[in-house]
Design an enzyme around this catalytic site. Structure first.
Site, short mmCIF file in Angstrom:
data_model
loop_
_atom_site.label_atom_id
_atom_site.label_comp_id
_atom_site.label_asym_id
_atom_site.label_seq_id
_atom_site.Cartn_x
_atom_site.Cartn_y
_atom_site.Cartn_z
CB CYS A 134 54.86 51.11 57.18
SG CYS A 134 56.54 50.83 56.67
N GLY A 167 36.30 37.87 32.21
CA GLY A 167 37.72 38.00 32.51
C GLY A 167 38.18 36.90 33.43
C1 LIG Z 1 31.79 45.70 31.62
C2 LIG Z 1 32.53 44.56 32.21
N1 LIG Z 1 32.92 43.56 31.40
C3 LIG Z 1 33.61 42.51 31.88
C4 LIG Z 1 33.94 42.42 33.21
C5 LIG Z 1 34.72 41.22 33.65
O1 LIG Z 1 34.18 40.56 34.72
P1 LIG Z 1 34.75 39.18 35.21
O2 LIG Z 1 36.22 39.32 35.30
O3 LIG Z 1 34.10 38.97 36.52
O4 LIG Z 1 34.38 38.14 34.21
C6 LIG Z 1 33.55 43.42 34.09
C7 LIG Z 1 33.90 43.35 35.51
O5 LIG Z 1 33.76 44.21 36.29
C8 LIG Z 1 32.83 44.53 33.58
O6 LIG Z 1 32.45 45.54 34.36
#
Ligand SMILES: Cc1ncc(COP(=O)(O)O)c(C=O)c1O
Length: 414
Positions: free
Chosen positions: A346, A275
């Site tokens: 706050c 991601g």
């Molecule tokens: C199962 C799984 N896939 C993909 C990701 C994506 O990780 P990143 O954004 O660090 O690449 C995560 C992140 O927690 C995950 O738990």
């Protein structure tokens, strides 16, 4: 306004057109990232985008044209992905707490693979598939016994909710394999994220290869897919060195070559699931300074968006101690001086920057917080204190596009 860079031009224009606080995503930066991954790994890996990092429907639609697969982690993400035009067969579904109705809807909706995280989930999925008269494709998520040092968050190598622990895999995988309404088409490992060290990432992938190899030696039919949780990190803070992607590719290529030349893996698709490395650095969080306070010798800028819009930048998402995200004053120049930036909430934990060195901040200034394209809006407590949620803007070749997903609830202003 002094546009000190094309980036500042876009950020300023986005703030003028759509207001602040807002998230701005630079489409070309995501394309460059995808291209860099393809250049580094060639066709060794297909890419799977983790929707959890940025589930904006326009982002998912964009990703449809740039990666092969999408991984969702709730039925909500699955529905959003379908609405954004993803074919269900290109979607996988991870998550340690899938509920019966989610499993049922995903199977009924034609999900490509359920990523099974436990025998309990397998039994539920088998039962739902049986009721629908289907055989569901599944991958089994395995939690390795160790994760090399250098990962910002670890999902294995210690007690963990994710996947089947390697230590019990030899007992539990055959139980899943005996369920007749499931077809095991591969394995999945996601053991750690946010790593900036090429060697640690390679060592992690070698561990995956070892586990994949041992499980398939024990007799499952050859896999169609093996998913590698990428772990690729981004430099959030000043002083962090960017990951050397070419060093990762060079460090793992011989191992991948040796692995895929084994007859049982020659037709296997290796998939890199990720991601933040794709979208994180392409995103900026824009917030405007609405007031300045000099408090006991400290200059403070009070901003229109804070941890309610950007929990990670406030240091309360996967960080033990607050460290400032990289940031800049849009159109700003001049001698840097120390400033604290806080949000409008706050609570004293609503801090975006502590002692950041920025050109002198005044009321009305626009601050851009970098590395905000992943886990920015989606991981934030936007309802806390009921401020309107931020807008979202995509910068594309032909200009700015409003892709705001979560619209403000109309306030009763009669
Ligand atoms: C199962 C799984 N896939 C993909 C990701 C994506 O990780 P990143 O954004 O660090 O690449 C995560 C992140 O927690 C995950 O738990």
């Amino acid at each position: 306004m002094n546009y000190s860079s094309p980036l500042d031009f876009w950020l300023q224009s986005a703030a003028e057109a759509f207001g602040t606080p807002s998230y701005v995503y630079i489409a070309s930066a995501i394309e460059h990232r995808a291209a860099a991954l393809r250049a580094a790994f060639g066709d060794r890996f297909a890419l799977s985008f983790a929707a959890k990092s940025n589930p904006n429907p326009a982002m998912l639609d964009f990703m449809r044209r740039h990666v092969e697969f999408l991984d969702v982690s709730s039925i909500g993400e699955f529905r959003t992905a379908l609405a954004a035009g993803w074919l269900p067969e290109r979607i996988s579904f991870t998550g340690p707490g899938k509920r019966g109705f989610e499993i049922r809807e995903a199977i009924e909706g034609g999900v490509g693979e359920l990523i099974l995280e436990s025998v309990r989930e397998a039994v539920l999925a088998d039962e739902e598939a049986r009721k629908l008269g289907l055989v569901q494709r599944v991958l089994i998520r395995v939690a390795p016994p160790s994760v090399p040092k250098g990962f910002g968050d670890q999902m294995a190598g210690r007690p963990s909710a994710f996947g089947i622990d390697w230590e019990v895999a030899a007992e539990e995988i055959p139980r899943i394999a005996s369920l007749v309404n499931l077809r095991i088409v591969g394995l999945h490992i996601y053991s750690g994220t946010q790593c900036l060290k090429a060697e640690a990432i390679c060592e992690n992938y070698r561990n995956f290869l070892q586990i994949f190899g041992e499980i398939y030696e024990a007799g499952l039919p050859p896999p169609e897919k093996l998913v590698f949780g990428s772990g690729l990190g981004i430099p959030y803070h000043d002083g962090d060195l960017p990951l050397d992607l070419d060093a990762v590719a060079a460090g793992i290529s011989i191992d991948l070559e040796a692995f895929t030349s084994q007859p049982r893996f020659t037709d296997t698709r290796l998939v890199l699931e990720l991601g933040r490395y794709l979208v994180g650095e392409a995103g900026y969080f824009l917030t405007r300074v609405i007031a300045i306070k000099e408090s006991r010798g400290v200059r403070m800028g009070i901003c229109d968006g804070g941890m309610n819009n950007h929990l990670p930048a406030s240091g309360h998402f996967g960080m033990v101690m607050h460290r400032n995200y990289a940031m800049h004053k849009v159109g700003g120049y001049g001698e840097p001086e120390k400033v604290n930036l806080v949000g409008p909430l706050c609570t004293s934990i609503d801090r975006l920057a502590i002692g950041a060195a920025l050109p002198r901040i005044e009321e009305g200034d626009l601050i851009a917080i970098h590395n905000s394209g992943a886990y920015g809006l989606t991981a934030s407590p936007i309802h806390f204190i009921s401020h309107a949620p931020p807008s979202e803007v995509m910068v594309e070749a032909d200009g700015l596009r409003d892709i705001t997903y979560i619209r403000a609830l109309p306030l009763a202003a009669h």
